[in-house]
Design a protein around this motif. Structure first.
Motif, PDB file in Angstrom:
ATOM      1  N   HIS A 193      12.937  32.610  92.516  1.00 24.11           N
ATOM      2  CA  HIS A 193      12.121  31.969  91.483  1.00 24.11           C
ATOM      3  C   HIS A 193      11.585  30.641  92.010  1.00 24.11           C
ATOM      4  CE1 HIS A 193      13.633  34.699  88.281  1.00 24.11           C
ATOM      5  NE2 HIS A 193      14.773  34.634  88.952  1.00 24.11           N
ATOM      6  N   ASN A 194      10.412  30.272  91.554  1.00 18.95           N
ATOM      7  CA  ASN A 194       9.854  28.973  91.909  1.00 18.95           C
ATOM      8  C   ASN A 194      10.011  27.989  90.753  1.00 18.95           C
ATOM      9  OD1 ASN A 194       8.987  30.409  94.177  1.00 18.95           O
ATOM     10  ND2 ASN A 194       7.127  29.186  94.362  1.00 18.95           N
ATOM     11  N   PHE A 195      10.320  26.734  91.124  1.00 15.89           N
ATOM     12  CA  PHE A 195      10.499  25.678  90.131  1.00 15.89           C
ATOM     13  C   PHE A 195       9.814  24.404  90.628  1.00 15.89           C
ATOM     14  CE2 PHE A 195      14.158  28.496  89.727  1.00 15.89           C
ATOM     15  CZ  PHE A 195      14.158  28.758  88.351  1.00 15.89           C
ATOM     16  N   ASP A 196       9.388  23.583  89.671  1.00 15.81           N
ATOM     17  CA  ASP A 196       8.771  22.306  90.039  1.00 15.81           C
ATOM     18  C   ASP A 196       9.815  21.237  90.352  1.00 15.81           C
ATOM     19  OD1 ASP A 196       5.920  23.030  89.547  1.00 15.81           O
ATOM     20  OD2 ASP A 196       6.709  23.415  87.550  1.00 15.81           O
ATOM     21  N   ARG A 197      10.935  21.295  89.631  1.00 15.20           N
ATOM     22  CA  ARG A 197      12.019  20.339  89.849  1.00 15.20           C
ATOM     23  C   ARG A 197      13.352  21.051  89.656  1.00 15.20           C
ATOM     24  NH1 ARG A 197       8.013  18.093  91.065  1.00 15.20           N
ATOM     25  NH2 ARG A 197       7.348  15.930  90.694  1.00 15.20           N
ATOM     26  N   VAL A 198      14.403  20.480  90.294  1.00 18.25           N
ATOM     27  CA  VAL A 198      15.769  20.990  90.163  1.00 18.25           C
ATOM     28  C   VAL A 198      16.679  19.816  89.816  1.00 18.25           C
ATOM     29  CG1 VAL A 198      17.700  22.129  91.338  1.00 18.25           C
ATOM     30  CG2 VAL A 198      15.336  22.786  91.888  1.00 18.25           C
ATOM     31  N   ILE A 199      17.535  19.999  88.812  1.00 17.37           N
ATOM     32  CA  ILE A 199      18.527  18.981  88.465  1.00 17.37           C
ATOM     33  C   ILE A 199      19.910  19.506  88.817  1.00 17.37           C
ATOM     34  CG2 ILE A 199      19.629  17.670  86.612  1.00 17.37           C
ATOM     35  CD1 ILE A 199      16.991  17.618  85.137  1.00 17.37           C
ATOM     36  N   LEU A 200      20.643  18.725  89.602  1.00 16.14           N
ATOM     37  CA  LEU A 200      22.019  19.066  89.959  1.00 16.14           C
ATOM     38  C   LEU A 200      22.970  18.471  88.928  1.00 16.14           C
ATOM     39  CD1 LEU A 200      22.125  18.378  93.796  1.00 16.14           C
ATOM     40  CD2 LEU A 200      22.335  20.597  92.682  1.00 16.14           C
ATOM     41  N   ALA A 201      23.768  19.327  88.302  1.00 19.22           N
ATOM     42  CA  ALA A 201      24.749  18.867  87.318  1.00 19.22           C
ATOM     43  C   ALA A 201      26.020  19.690  87.503  1.00 19.22           C
ATOM     44  CB  ALA A 201      24.200  19.013  85.905  1.00 19.22           C
ATOM     45  N   ILE A 202      26.582  19.620  88.705  1.00 20.31           N
ATOM     46  CA  ILE A 202      27.692  20.491  89.086  1.00 20.31           C
ATOM     47  C   ILE A 202      28.984  19.709  89.269  1.00 20.31           C
ATOM     48  CG2 ILE A 202      26.278  22.299  90.101  1.00 20.31           C
ATOM     49  CD1 ILE A 202      26.742  20.961  92.825  1.00 20.31           C
ATOM     50  N   GLY A 203      29.113  18.597  88.581  1.00 15.17           N
ATOM     51  CA  GLY A 203      30.347  17.835  88.670  1.00 15.17           C
ATOM     52  C   GLY A 203      30.183  16.542  89.433  1.00 15.17           C
ATOM     53  N   ILE A 204      31.305  15.897  89.684  1.00 14.22           N
ATOM     54  CA  ILE A 204      31.282  14.575  90.298  1.00 14.22           C
ATOM     55  C   ILE A 204      32.230  14.502  91.491  1.00 14.22           C
ATOM     56  CG2 ILE A 204      30.648  13.414  88.156  1.00 14.22           C
ATOM     57  CD1 ILE A 204      33.613  12.561  87.933  1.00 14.22           C
ATOM     58  N   VAL A 205      32.017  13.468  92.299  1.00 15.17           N
ATOM     59  CA  VAL A 205      32.870  13.156  93.447  1.00 15.17           C
ATOM     60  C   VAL A 205      33.330  11.713  93.284  1.00 15.17           C
ATOM     61  CG1 VAL A 205      32.967  12.896  95.950  1.00 15.17           C
ATOM     62  CG2 VAL A 205      31.592  14.726  94.942  1.00 15.17           C
ATOM     63  N   GLY A 206      34.623  11.469  93.375  1.00 20.03           N
ATOM     64  CA  GLY A 206      35.137  10.113  93.229  1.00 20.03           C
ATOM     65  C   GLY A 206      34.674   9.197  94.346  1.00 20.03           C
ATOM     66  N   ASN A 207      34.426   7.946  94.006  1.00 25.65           N
ATOM     67  CA  ASN A 207      34.017   6.945  94.991  1.00 25.65           C
ATOM     68  C   ASN A 207      35.266   6.356  95.660  1.00 25.65           C
ATOM     69  OD1 ASN A 207      31.225   7.175  94.463  1.00 25.65           O
ATOM     70  ND2 ASN A 207      31.425   5.846  92.672  1.00 25.65           N
ATOM     71  N   VAL A 208      35.693   6.991  96.741  1.00 21.27           N
ATOM     72  CA  VAL A 208      36.922   6.572  97.421  1.00 21.27           C
ATOM     73  C   VAL A 208      36.694   6.238  98.897  1.00 21.27           C
ATOM     74  CG1 VAL A 208      38.434   7.876  95.871  1.00 21.27           C
ATOM     75  CG2 VAL A 208      37.494   8.996  97.909  1.00 21.27           C
ATOM     76  N   GLU A 209      35.481   6.429  99.386  1.00 20.81           N
ATOM     77  CA  GLU A 209      35.237   6.267 100.816  1.00 20.81           C
ATOM     78  C   GLU A 209      35.078   4.801 101.221  1.00 20.81           C
ATOM     79  OE1 GLU A 209      33.114  10.060  99.399  1.00 20.81           O
ATOM     80  OE2 GLU A 209      33.226   7.965  98.758  1.00 20.81           O
ATOM     81  N   ASN A 210      35.421   4.552 102.482  1.00 13.64           N
ATOM     82  CA  ASN A 210      35.143   3.271 103.154  1.00 13.64           C
ATOM     83  C   ASN A 210      35.776   2.062 102.476  1.00 13.64           C
ATOM     84  OD1 ASN A 210      33.404   4.697 104.982  1.00 13.64           O
ATOM     85  ND2 ASN A 210      31.808   4.642 103.405  1.00 13.64           N
ATOM     86  N   MET A 211      36.893   2.299 101.781  1.00 11.56           N
ATOM     87  CA  MET A 211      37.574   1.190 101.099  1.00 11.56           C
ATOM     88  C   MET A 211      38.984   0.963 101.624  1.00 11.56           C
ATOM     89  SD  MET A 211      36.315   1.451  97.141  1.00 11.56           S
ATOM     90  CE  MET A 211      36.556   3.212  96.962  1.00 11.56           C
ATOM     91  N   GLY A 212      39.396   1.732 102.637  1.00 14.33           N
ATOM     92  CA  GLY A 212      40.720   1.543 103.216  1.00 14.33           C
ATOM     93  C   GLY A 212      41.845   2.128 102.392  1.00 14.33           C
ATOM     94  N   LEU A 213      41.540   3.012 101.470  1.00 12.17           N
ATOM     95  CA  LEU A 213      42.575   3.553 100.576  1.00 12.17           C
ATOM     96  C   LEU A 213      43.592   4.411 101.327  1.00 12.17           C
ATOM     97  CD1 LEU A 213      40.327   4.543  97.526  1.00 12.17           C
ATOM     98  CD2 LEU A 213      41.966   2.659  97.638  1.00 12.17           C
ATOM     99  N   GLU A 214      43.110   5.317 102.153  1.00  8.96           N
ATOM    100  CA  GLU A 214      44.025   6.215 102.856  1.00  8.96           C
ATOM    101  C   GLU A 214      44.887   5.457 103.865  1.00  8.96           C
ATOM    102  OE1 GLU A 214      41.061   9.026 104.143  1.00  8.96           O
ATOM    103  OE2 GLU A 214      41.768  10.497 102.671  1.00  8.96           O
ATOM    104  N   GLU A 215      44.312   4.418 104.467  1.00 10.61           N
ATOM    105  CA  GLU A 215      45.079   3.612 105.407  1.00 10.61           C
ATOM    106  C   GLU A 215      46.253   2.908 104.725  1.00 10.61           C
ATOM    107  OE1 GLU A 215      40.975   4.061 107.115  1.00 10.61           O
ATOM    108  OE2 GLU A 215      41.881   3.765 105.136  1.00 10.61           O
TER     109      GLU A 215
END
Length: 464
Positions: free
Chosen positions: A260-282
């Motif tokens: 199918h062809n569409f003019d626009r696509v909206i992604l609404a498939i959930g979220i990802v936590g903001n945990v990167e590059n903050m030294g949490l795992e270290e």
């Protein structure tokens, strides 16, 4: 030199962070809040509030188109840039309100991206090369939209949108694909449908709004289809290819591929936590699928470090984040707050028709081993709903047949996002069916349906 030592530092100023900061200050703690973008976080700036402003415009436009149903005449038209501007102005106003509240409560605001490193009482927070110390550090860094780069679904701001791009649209697309049928997906589907887009919603599982009670999901799907939306369940997006002026999406529907062809696509498939590059795992923070693992009082297991809101466990809702933050800081202050009961947190979807719920669905109650009584009351049986011109909808209640405990409540129809709090309070107060049946509800109101749904569960309904 600016103050760099505090009792409490909160990273992130969304509904979890700024509310926690205010309560922290009220409890006598020297408090700082750190924000990498705009005060108020995603909710106030790019989420809950600006989307509701846009949905209000859609609602008014819809009513204008049906003015003659109320004995009125009106010429319906819309100005998309003005709709977007109204939404952005409201977001700006509320972000400014948070800034005022920070100043009023003597909370230090530090702008910049925060990272953590080992410290004395708690991790040291580093912002723009400066070290900030505290006895307690609370992470409220939130989350962002999940994407699927492998399928060609990397947001580009032109053809592929996340919620952020969908809130500042440059056009009402003629053909719109919404991937995901949770609250965010259905709200945007409702908005763009109201302004004439030909909307297709795809969902991997066998029904839309899969977190809701199955009966409510079915009614919602029927209502959306009646409005002209195309709903494709048990459908996966295999790939999206960008063309010059649109995109081609290959959908796998029940194992069969469709293009199918569409003019626009909206992604609404959930979220990802903001945990990167903050030294949490270290530091030894446990992260499960991009979300920080915490205990019932938001403790991470790392001394002096806590986490609240969307960066932690579901449900990922603004009001959950705020309440979680209050529990966290009250515990830090030596109080004895009750741990959060995630099953008593109401959920609201502001599409048309609105959807709201709290507690167990019927299926969940049965799976938990309860012997249940279920009550239903249709909007068509309520005088106020008929007078409003909103006769489609349902209120559903679920009780423990043995104790009369209200296990869950589920609604679809006009203003149910306002009504649900009545049942939420009832659950918090451990109200029984007898208490609810003996409560006097005002007439004429939509809330009378809440009473009737309880009565129906026990064979005492009046108006059907």
């Amino acid at each position: 030199m600016a103050e760099q030592n505090f009792d409490v530092i909160i990273v992130g100023s969304g509904p979890g962070g700024y509310v926690t900061a205010i309560r922290s200050s009220q409890l006598g703690f020297k408090t700082a809040i750190i924000e990498a973008a705009d005060l108020g976080g995603v909710c106030l700036n790019w989420g809950c509030i600006p989307t509701k402003a846009m949905l209000r415009s859609a609602e008014v436009y819809h009513q204008m188109q049906h003015a003659k149903n109320y004995g009125l005449t009106a010429t319906a038209g819309y100005d998309l840039p003005a709709i977007v501007k109204r939404s952005r102005d409201i977001a700006k106003q509320l972000s400014g309100g948070v800034k005022f509240l920070m100043k009023k409560n003597k909370i230090t605001v530090i702008l910049g991206f925060a990272s953590l490193k080992a410290g004395k009482d708690a991790p040291t927070v580093v912002v723009e090369g400066k070290d900030y110390t505290a006895k307690h550090v609370i992470m409220g860094t939130g989350a962002r939209a999940r994407t699927i780069p492998a399928a060609g679904l990397e947001p580009d701001g032109k053809f592929i949108w996340t919620a952020r791009e969908a809130m500042v649209p440059d056009t009402i697309p003629k053909r719109l694909l919404v991937i995901g049928s949770g609250a965010i997906g259905m709200e945007f589907a409702s908005f763009f449908d109201a302004f004439g887009a030909d909307v297709t919603v795809v969902e991997m599982v066998d029904r839309i709004l899969p977190a809701e009670d199955a009966e409510i999901s079915g009614l919602a799907e029927a209502a959306f289809k009646k409005r002209g939306l195309s709903i494709k369940t048990k459908t996966q997006v295999k790939s999206v290819t960008k063309n010059t002026n649109d995109v081609t999406a290959v959908l796998s529907v029940d194992g069969k591929d469709e293009s199918h062809n569409f003019d626009r696509v909206i992604l609404a498939i959930g979220i990802v936590g903001n945990v990167e590059n903050m030294g949490l795992e270290e530091l030894g923070v446990k992260i499960d699928r991009s979300h920080i693992t915490v205990d019932e009082f938001s403790r991470t297991g790392v001394p002096g470090l806590y986490a609240i809101g969307d960066v932690t466990t579901p449900p990922w809702l603004a009001h959950k984040a705020s309440h979680e933050g209050i529990i966290c800081i009250e515990k830090i202050a030596g109080g004895n707050p009750h741990p959060l009961d995630a099953n008593s947190i109401p959920g609201c979807t502001y599409c048309h028709p609105q959807i709201a719920s709290v507690g167990h669905t019927e299926a969940q109650a049965k799976a938990a081993g309860y012997d249940i009584k279920v009550g239903r009351f249709p909007f068509m049986g309520n005088g106020k709903a008929i007078a409003l011109g909103e006769p489609e909808g349902l209120v559903k209640t679920i009780f423990d047949a043995k104790t009369g405990e209200l296990l869950g409540a589920h609604m679809i129809g006009a203003e149910v996002t306002e009504l649900i709090q009545g049942y939420t309070v009832a659950r918090q107060l451990e109200t029984t069916e007898e208490d609810l049946m003996e409560t006097v509800f005002p007439h004429p109101t939509l809330s009378e349906m809440m009473h009737e749904a309880v009565l129906d569960a026990y064979g005492k309904v009046i108006h059907i």
